[in-house]
Design a protein around this motif. Structure first.
Motif, short mmCIF file in Angstrom:
data_model
loop_
_atom_site.label_atom_id
_atom_site.label_comp_id
_atom_site.label_asym_id
_atom_site.label_seq_id
_atom_site.Cartn_x
_atom_site.Cartn_y
_atom_site.Cartn_z
N ASP A 25 39.84 4.62 3.94
CA ASP A 25 39.85 3.52 4.92
C ASP A 25 40.59 2.28 4.44
O ASP A 25 40.44 1.20 5.02
CB ASP A 25 38.42 3.16 5.32
CG ASP A 25 37.55 2.81 4.14
OD1 ASP A 25 38.01 2.90 2.99
OD2 ASP A 25 36.38 2.43 4.36
N LEU A 64 32.79 11.31 11.02
CA LEU A 64 34.01 12.11 11.00
C LEU A 64 33.68 13.51 11.49
O LEU A 64 32.81 14.18 10.96
CB LEU A 64 34.62 12.17 9.60
CG LEU A 64 36.01 12.75 9.52
CD1 LEU A 64 37.00 11.93 10.33
CD2 LEU A 64 36.49 12.80 8.08
N ARG A 98 39.61 4.05 11.18
CA ARG A 98 38.24 3.54 10.96
C ARG A 98 38.15 2.15 11.58
O ARG A 98 38.87 1.24 11.20
CB ARG A 98 37.95 3.49 9.47
CG ARG A 98 36.51 3.19 9.17
CD ARG A 98 35.92 4.28 8.33
NE ARG A 98 34.60 3.90 7.88
CZ ARG A 98 33.56 4.66 8.07
NH1 ARG A 98 33.70 5.82 8.66
NH2 ARG A 98 32.39 4.29 7.64
N TRP A 103 35.01 6.47 12.83
CA TRP A 103 36.35 7.02 12.97
C TRP A 103 36.63 7.19 14.45
O TRP A 103 35.88 7.84 15.17
CB TRP A 103 36.47 8.36 12.26
CG TRP A 103 36.38 8.24 10.77
CD1 TRP A 103 35.29 8.51 9.99
CD2 TRP A 103 37.40 7.78 9.88
NE1 TRP A 103 35.58 8.27 8.67
CE2 TRP A 103 36.87 7.82 8.58
CE3 TRP A 103 38.72 7.35 10.06
CZ2 TRP A 103 37.61 7.44 7.46
CZ3 TRP A 103 39.45 6.98 8.96
CH2 TRP A 103 38.89 7.02 7.67
#
Length: 144
Positions: A25, A64, A98, A103
């Motif tokens: 990220d 995710l 992100r 996400w």
């Protein structure tokens, strides 16, 4: 200590990517990826723990999608590229970024092959506000 549940497979002998530390990220801290499943078509699925600087701990990332195997990080952005192929003819990829601790799918690419018509369809989608919209679609004849 990180607990692994029964969904984790033992890595195949060729898997050099069973344990990875990558800054996913772009926050300056490496995050932890542990291989969870190695698919027959080359897809690698990971369980991910994000590093939380405030607590100095790794925290499991449940946002995710498991159906989106990690491929690589987009340089200098809090984004990753995922890629999955279900056959020699069908492939899909997505850029996830992100935002707010989650996400979000930013854009996608899909390619599919129709054996009857011998055509390849490529579809490109991009985020526009709260939706993914088709920005381009190409249909071409397979010449191989």
């Amino acid at each position: 200590t990180i607990a692994l549940d029964g969904e984790f497979e033992s890595p195949p002998t060729y898997a050099r990517d069973a344990l990875r530390m990558i800054d996913l990220d772009a926050d300056g801290y490496a995050d932890l990826l542990i291989g969870k499943f190695w698919g027959a078509t080359g897809n690698t699925y990971y369980a991910i723990w994000m590093f939380e600087p405030a607590s100095r701990r790794f925290v499991v990332d449940t946002s995710l999608h498991e159906d989106a195997p990690f491929k690589y990080v987009i340089p200098r952005r809090p984004c990753i590229w995922t890629d999955s192929n279900t056959s020699a003819w069908d492939n899909s990829g997505a850029m996830l970024c992100r935002r707010g601790g989650r996400w979000i799918v930013d854009s996608t690419e899909e390619s599919s092959y129709n054996r009857e018509t011998q055509q390849i369809t490529e579809t490109f989608k991009a985020r526009r506000h709260d939706s993914l919209v088709v920005v381009n679609r190409r249909i071409s004849r397979d010449t191989t």
